[in-house]
Design a protein around this motif. Structure first.
Motif, PDB file in Angstrom:
ATOM      1  N   THR A  22       0.970  -1.178   0.064  1.00 51.34           N
ATOM      2  CA  THR A  22       0.122  -0.072   0.016  1.00 51.34           C
ATOM      3  C   THR A  22       0.790   1.255  -0.067  1.00 51.34           C
ATOM      4  O   THR A  22       0.263   2.369  -0.239  1.00 51.34           O
ATOM      5  N   LYS A  23       2.231   1.216   0.280  1.00 52.16           N
ATOM      6  CA  LYS A  23       2.994   2.258   0.597  1.00 52.16           C
ATOM      7  C   LYS A  23       2.597   3.327   1.623  1.00 52.16           C
ATOM      8  O   LYS A  23       2.643   4.562   1.436  1.00 52.16           O
ATOM      9  N   ASN A  24       1.818   2.761   2.636  1.00 51.80           N
ATOM     10  CA  ASN A  24       0.949   3.526   3.580  1.00 51.80           C
ATOM     11  C   ASN A  24       1.496   2.962   4.856  1.00 51.80           C
ATOM     12  O   ASN A  24       1.040   1.827   5.326  1.00 51.80           O
ATOM     13  N   ILE A  25       2.191   3.994   5.751  1.00 57.37           N
ATOM     14  CA  ILE A  25       2.692   3.494   6.950  1.00 57.37           C
ATOM     15  C   ILE A  25       1.575   3.067   7.977  1.00 57.37           C
ATOM     16  O   ILE A  25       1.763   2.074   8.691  1.00 57.37           O
ATOM     17  N   TRP A  26       0.468   3.636   7.788  1.00 58.89           N
ATOM     18  CA  TRP A  26      -0.695   3.387   8.583  1.00 58.89           C
ATOM     19  C   TRP A  26      -1.345   2.085   8.667  1.00 58.89           C
ATOM     20  O   TRP A  26      -1.500   1.224   9.619  1.00 58.89           O
TER      21      TRP A  26
END
Length: 50
Positions: A22-26
């Motif tokens: 996702t390339k999303n740290i969350w």
């Protein structure tokens, strides 16, 4: 020692995978929290049965 390295390595891959997808740290953070609470919950439940 080998078990610890392999265990940590597998955990890192499992926790890194959502971020890579996702390339999303969350997303990685949420997966990490869910993983921790699942392990704590299982440990807590198993300790109540003994």
């Amino acid at each position: 020692m080998v078990q610890a390295v392999i265990g940590i390595g597998i955990a890192r891959i499992v926790l890194l995978y959502p971020y890579l997808k996702t390339k999303n740290i969350w997303t990685s953070f949420i997966v990490h929290v869910m993983n921790d609470w699942t392990l704590f919950g299982l440990a807590f439940i198993s300790s109540m049965h003994h």
